[in-house]
Write a protein that holds these residues in place. Structure first.
Motif, PDB file in Angstrom:
ATOM      1  N   LYS A   1      -6.553   3.242   0.992  1.00  0.00           N
ATOM      2  CA  LYS A   1      -7.692   2.384   1.257  1.00  0.00           C
ATOM      3  C   LYS A   1      -7.185   1.033   2.122  1.00  0.00           C
ATOM      4  CE  LYS A   1     -11.687   3.251  -1.845  1.00  0.00           C
ATOM      5  NZ  LYS A   1     -12.443   2.697  -2.995  1.00  0.00           N
ATOM      6  N   GLY A   2      -6.226   0.457   1.350  1.00  0.00           N
ATOM      7  CA  GLY A   2      -5.612  -0.773   1.803  1.00  0.00           C
ATOM      8  C   GLY A   2      -4.865  -0.386   3.485  1.00  0.00           C
TER       9      GLY A   2
ATOM     10  N   ASN B   1      -6.125   3.692  -3.746  1.00  0.00           N
ATOM     11  CA  ASN B   1      -6.110   2.170  -3.468  1.00  0.00           C
ATOM     12  C   ASN B   1      -5.238   1.851  -2.226  1.00  0.00           C
ATOM     13  OD1 ASN B   1      -7.867   1.730  -5.621  1.00  0.00           O
ATOM     14  ND2 ASN B   1      -6.303   0.840  -7.069  1.00  0.00           N
TER      15      ASN B   1
ATOM     16  N   GLY C   1       0.540  -2.912  -8.513  1.00  0.00           N
ATOM     17  CA  GLY C   1      -0.628  -3.868  -9.144  1.00  0.00           C
ATOM     18  C   GLY C   1       0.026  -5.200  -9.604  1.00  0.00           C
TER      19      GLY C   1
ATOM     20  N   GLN D   1      -5.764   6.862  -8.801  1.00  0.00           N
ATOM     21  CA  GLN D   1      -6.450   5.710  -8.372  1.00  0.00           C
ATOM     22  C   GLN D   1      -5.442   4.874  -7.654  1.00  0.00           C
ATOM     23  OE1 GLN D   1      -9.957   4.990  -8.929  1.00  0.00           O
ATOM     24  NE2 GLN D   1      -9.216   3.357  -7.384  1.00  0.00           N
ATOM     25  N   MET D   2      -4.202   5.059  -8.088  1.00  0.00           N
ATOM     26  CA  MET D   2      -3.130   4.166  -7.192  1.00  0.00           C
ATOM     27  C   MET D   2      -2.993   4.613  -5.758  1.00  0.00           C
ATOM     28  SD  MET D   2       0.935   3.637  -8.442  1.00  0.00           S
ATOM     29  CE  MET D   2       0.443   3.165 -10.240  1.00  0.00           C
TER      30      MET D   2
ATOM     31  N   ASP E   1       0.902  -0.995  -0.103  1.00  0.00           N
ATOM     32  CA  ASP E   1       0.119  -0.167   0.011  1.00  0.00           C
ATOM     33  C   ASP E   1       1.018   1.234   0.014  1.00  0.00           C
ATOM     34  OD1 ASP E   1      -2.446  -1.472   0.325  1.00  0.00           O
ATOM     35  OD2 ASP E   1      -2.177  -1.757   2.475  1.00  0.00           O
TER      36      ASP E   1
END
Length: 204
Positions: free
Chosen positions: A199-200, A196, A128, A192-193, A74
């Motif tokens: 969020k993680g 994410n 990713g 977006q990265m 993350d």
């Protein structure tokens, strides 16, 4: 044998979609626009090699690497997103620096830097892709995962090496338009990265 081939195709397809070497072509063309065909081929080779080694290393010992440095996927995603966002904004404004060569001694260092960052990391072998190969390794035989990564590396090299044909078909104006379009896509990918990663990290 058939089942192994089917699994290979599934793993390869998933990793290809995430690494997205085709999407890296506009960035590659932009930063290497002042280089000779030989220089571009050299960067393509180094980029493919760096991305391949990175993915293999993280597939084999990724969890231990993150634990050793007290980091996580993350955190890597957030850092990579910030780097890509900056690159995307430069592409949108048409100010992304190209490789400059004055002396042979400087060329090697410059090529090495561009091939590793930003092309190989984090544009191609980003968080990713790293997460994907780590998951592959957890549920599939290690030799198969390594073969998939090596195949992706060859694909990256083949695609980036063909950028000259792409540039000839698009022309100078077409390349500029494509670079700016890719800049917009890259900034959205970067945001977006980061999202994410946040969020993680906070388990949102």
């Amino acid at each position: 044998m058939i089942e192994a081939l089917r699994t290979f195709i599934l793993l390869y397809g998933g990793l290809f979609a995430i690494t997205n070497p085709i999407g890296a072509v506009p960035v590659f063309m932009s930063v290497t626009r002042d280089l000779s065909a030989k220089g571009r081929r050299e960067i393509a080779k180094k980029t493919a090699l760096t991305a391949t080694i990175t993915l293999i290393v993280f597939a084999l010992v990724g969890q231990w690497i993150f634990k050793f440095f007290g980091s996580s996927v993350d955190a890597f995603a957030i850092a990579g997103g910030i780097l890509l966002f900056r690159m995307g904004m430069e592409m949108l404004s048409g100010k992304l620096s190209s490789v400059k060569i004055d002396e042979e001694s400087e060329e090697a260092v410059t090529l090495e830097e561009v091939a590793v960052i930003p092309l190989a990391i984090p544009l191609i072998s980003g968080p990713g892709a790293i997460t994907t190969v780590m998951l592959y390794m957890a549920r599939e035989p290690a030799p198969l995962v390594v073969v998939v990564i090596l195949s992706i590396g060859l694909t990256i090299w083949a695609i980036l090496s063909s950028d000259n044909r792409v540039s000839q078909k698009l022309g100078r104006v077409g390349i500029k338009v494509m670079i700016r379009m890719m800049g917009l896509i890259l900034t959205s990918m970067a945001v977006q990265m980061v999202i994410n990663g946040i969020k993680g990290a906070f388990e949102i």
